[in-house]
Each structure stands twice: as structure tokens, then as C-alpha cells.
Design a protein around this motif. Structure first.
Motif, short mmCIF file in Angstrom:
data_model
loop_
_atom_site.label_atom_id
_atom_site.label_comp_id
_atom_site.label_asym_id
_atom_site.label_seq_id
_atom_site.Cartn_x
_atom_site.Cartn_y
_atom_site.Cartn_z
N ALA A 36 101.30 79.80 7.53
CA ALA A 36 99.83 79.47 7.32
C ALA A 36 98.96 80.81 7.11
N GLY A 37 98.57 81.00 6.27
CA GLY A 37 97.71 82.28 6.02
C GLY A 37 98.39 83.23 5.27
N ARG A 38 99.70 83.04 5.01
CA ARG A 38 100.57 84.06 4.36
C ARG A 38 101.29 83.32 3.00
N CYS A 39 101.31 81.95 2.92
CA CYS A 39 101.74 81.46 1.60
C CYS A 39 100.80 81.57 0.66
N THR A 40 101.10 82.01 -0.48
CA THR A 40 100.34 81.99 -1.56
C THR A 40 100.56 81.35 -2.66
N ASP A 41 101.10 80.02 -2.28
CA ASP A 41 101.39 78.86 -3.24
C ASP A 41 101.88 79.22 -4.53
N CYS A 42 103.23 80.10 -4.29
CA CYS A 42 103.91 80.33 -5.55
C CYS A 42 104.89 79.38 -6.18
N GLY A 43 105.13 78.29 -5.26
CA GLY A 43 105.88 77.25 -5.76
C GLY A 43 107.35 77.32 -5.78
N ALA A 44 107.65 78.49 -5.43
CA ALA A 44 109.19 78.87 -5.12
C ALA A 44 110.12 78.24 -4.34
N CYS A 45 109.54 77.54 -3.37
CA CYS A 45 110.23 76.48 -2.51
C CYS A 45 110.68 75.33 -3.43
N GLU A 46 109.68 74.80 -4.04
CA GLU A 46 109.79 73.63 -4.79
C GLU A 46 110.92 74.14 -5.82
N MET A 88 98.41 72.88 2.75
CA MET A 88 98.13 73.84 4.05
C MET A 88 97.41 74.88 3.58
N GLU A 89 97.30 75.63 2.23
CA GLU A 89 96.48 76.61 1.81
C GLU A 89 95.32 76.11 1.74
N ASP A 90 94.92 74.89 1.47
CA ASP A 90 93.59 74.37 1.32
C ASP A 90 93.10 74.18 2.64
N ILE A 91 93.76 73.79 3.55
CA ILE A 91 93.19 73.70 4.84
C ILE A 91 93.02 74.95 5.56
N VAL A 92 93.73 76.16 5.26
CA VAL A 92 93.45 77.49 5.71
C VAL A 92 92.04 77.71 5.28
N GLN A 93 92.06 77.83 3.89
CA GLN A 93 90.65 78.27 3.19
C GLN A 93 89.50 77.69 3.64
N GLU A 94 89.39 76.04 4.12
CA GLU A 94 88.26 75.43 4.55
C GLU A 94 88.18 75.71 5.80
N LEU A 95 89.19 75.97 6.60
CA LEU A 95 88.64 76.35 8.16
C LEU A 95 88.50 77.70 8.54
N PHE A 96 88.90 78.52 7.57
CA PHE A 96 88.86 80.11 7.95
C PHE A 96 88.21 80.66 6.79
N ASP A 97 88.04 80.18 5.56
CA ASP A 97 87.36 80.78 4.32
C ASP A 97 88.25 81.90 4.14
N TYR A 98 89.69 81.83 4.14
CA TYR A 98 90.55 82.71 4.12
C TYR A 98 91.70 82.53 2.87
N LYS A 99 91.82 83.43 1.94
CA LYS A 99 92.95 83.13 0.97
C LYS A 99 93.99 84.28 1.00
N SER A 100 95.20 83.84 1.10
CA SER A 100 96.13 84.94 1.36
C SER A 100 96.57 85.67 0.32
N GLY A 101 96.91 87.05 0.36
CA GLY A 101 97.41 88.02 -0.62
C GLY A 101 96.10 88.26 -1.51
#
Length: 326
Positions: free
Chosen positions: A265-275, A291-304
């Protein structure tokens, strides 16, 4: 357009290697399978002639950089460049040791989707072309089979992580080849599975994931391709205590993914490599995106997004938000 980008890329890379401005090049070359590219990591300037840029550059190449000794020039889609910035933020990579070459990307073709749309195997398909380089709504994927061309909306043929990509906001690169492409607006994203899961009652949603993780063979391909999974020893390999069973039971498979999601959380950049790497076809991107959406909602943070910003878990405020704990 693509041919010109490739020609320019090959010339730039050859010059960088000849002038010893970099020690390695990390890019893409044509793979052995049809409509598939593969990573190319080399210090041979002659290999620059094999570099390609097309809608099949699936791999997030930033995953290879922490293990490369010396300075590397990396060919990257701007969305994947977020992973580079995240690695720099986490001190896994020094900015001065990487030369970022951004290439334009209107999306990456999802070959399984194409095969499903056409009812044909890749070997039965003559050609796949992505037209347009601006907003997703104006793009088409043209598939040629036995000389007959069929057109499909790009949103039906691109990878899931491409459907909500905001690559246009990223500006961290040393050289960009071509013109930047537009971001996809939320109403274009077409992430139907995520919307369906949100609408499900909890019991039905639980059943969905139970069925998905019963397919998991615990090969850890998702972990191995993830730039954010850089731990030298993973928690699943610990035996004292043993966090989860090594057997691929669905409960432990689910626990592995949930724990992994929290860990990155906070390091994933939603690149989709896992899928993309999952041989069982589990929709892991849906989990990481949520998870990325939750991090942005709670902390106003987008990784990378900013190499000079503190990582999410290293930034503290003297007063927590009132609604942080629900």
C-alpha cells in the motif's frame, strides 16, 4: 508513427552506449511468440537495432533495475515510470543511476481479450493494430483474420490497468519520444468487474473471491513481477512463525494476496503486472486498484508521482484526520 519512434529510440540508445553515458539498456524486443514482446537487457550497442515500441510492451521493466550494477537507460511507458519513482522514493534506486526514456502509449493490447472477442487463437490471427493515440473513446483495435478486418472499441481490447490510466500527469523522464497521450477519464474506464463487485452483497463478493483463489497454484508470479515486492525474504517463506501454509488452499491464497496488498500500500502504482503474469487468470488488478483508491481517499496520496516526496508510511502529520479510523 511507431516506426519513427522505434527508429529514433534505436539511434538514441546506440549513442548512449557508444558514448558510455549508460552501462546497460533495458527495453523491449520481439518475443518468440506472436504478438508478444519480451524484455531486452544488454550492454551491446548492436542490440539497439532489436528494440521495439508497439501495443504489446506488457512488462513493467522497472522491476529489473534494482539488480543492475551501474547506470541503465530504461524504455518505459509513462505509467510504468511511476514504479521507477516509487523505487527511488524507497531508496531502492538512485535517480542518477537511471536514464528514463519515455515512449508514447495509447494502451497495451490484452491478447486473451482479443482471442475471446474473435474466438481465435493468436496463431490464427494475421494482425492486430491499435489506431489513435489520444482519448480512449476515439481509439479502435483492428484485428485481421484470413484477410478480413474486424474493428473493436479499444476499451474492449486493452489491459484493465490501461482503462483508467492517468499517465498524462507524469513528467519524470530524461527524454520523451513522440507526443504525450491523453489520460482516460473516469467515465471511459470501463472497469466493469470492479463496479460489479462494489454492487454485490458481502456474502456474494466473498464467494466470488473464494472461487477465484481456489484457482491459485501459489506460483508467486504476481510477487516476482511486482516492482513494489522487493523484500529479500517474503513473509510466506518464514517458518518461525509460519504465517500461511505452503499448500495452495484458497484461504491461504487469499491471505497471501490480502497481506501482500497491505504490504505494498502506497507503493503499488497499478501497473497491472501481477494480473498479466497470473497463469490462473485471477483478476488481481481489481484488488490492487481498490487498494490504491483507498490509499488516495484516506491519505490523498498517489504513489510514484514525486521522487522528492516522502513515501506514504514515512510521512506523518501531528494531527490525524478525524475520519481516518472508521
Amino acid at each position: 508513427m511507431t516506426d519513427k519512434i522505434e527508429e529514433k529510440l534505436r539511434a538514441v540508445v546506440r549513442e548512449l552506449l557508444e558514448q558510455k553515458k549508460v552501462d546497460y539498456i533495458v527495453g523491449y524486443e520481439a518475443g518468440s511468440l506472436k504478438f508478444t514482446d519480451t524484455p531486452l537487457i544488454t550492454k551491446d550497442k548492436e542490440a539497439a537495432g532489436r528494440l521495439v515500441v508497439n501495443p504489446f510492451i506488457i512488462n513493467n521493466l522497472s522491476n529489473f533495475l534494482p539488480d543492475i550494477k551501474g547506470k541503465a537507460a530504461i524504455v518505459t511507458k509513462l505509467c510504468d515510470a511511476r514504479s521507477l519513482i516509487s523505487l527511488i522514493q524507497d531508496k531502492q534506486l538512485a535517480r542518477e543511476n537511471v536514464y528514463i526514456i519515455g515512449v508514447p502509449c495509447a494502451g497495451v493490447i490484452d491478447l486473451p481479450k482479443i482471442e475471446k472477442l474473435t474466438g481465435k487463437d493468436r496463431d490464427e490471427i494475421d494482425d492486430i493494430a491499435l489506431s489513435g493515440d489520444k482519448a480512449l473513446s476515439g481509439n479502435k483495435v483492428t484485428v485481421t483474420i484470413d484477410g478480413v478486418k474486424k474493428e473493436f472499441p479499444a476499451k474492449d481490447a486493452l489491459r484493465n490497468d490501461c482503462l483508467g490510466c492517468d499517465k498524462a500527469v507524469l513528467k519524470e523522464y530524461d527524454l520523451f519520444l513522440g507526443e504525450e497521450t491523453a489520460a482516460v477519464s473516469k467515465n471511459e474506464s470501463g472497469e466493469t468487474l470492479a463496479k460489479e463487485l462494489e454492487a454485490m452483497p458481502p456474502a456474494r463478493r466473498w464467494e466470488f473471491w473464494k472461487n477465484q483463489f481456489e484457482k491459485c497454484i501459489r506460483c508467486y508470479a504476481c510477487r516476482q513481477v511486482c516492482p513494489a515486492c522487493y523484500c529479500k525474504r517474503c513473509f510466506v517463506e518464514e517458518t518461525e512463525p509460519q504465517w500461511i501454509s505452503p499448500l495452495p488452499k484458497w484461504q491461504d491464497n487469499l491471505l497471501f494476496q490480502v497481506t501482500r496488498m497491505i504490504h505494498i500500500a502506497g507503493r503499488c502504482t497499478d501497473c497491472g503486472a501481477c494480473e498479466s503474469a497470473c497463469p490462473a487468470g485471477i483478476p488481481l488488478h481489481t484488488l490492487s486498484k481498490k487498494m490504491e483508491d483507498i490509499v488516495q481517499e484516506l491519505f490523498d496520496y498517489k504513489s510514484g508521482m514525486d521522487k522528492d516526496a516522502l513515501p506514504l508510511m514515512a510521512a506523518y502529520e501531528s494531527k490525524e484526520a478525524d475520519d481516518l479510523i472508521r
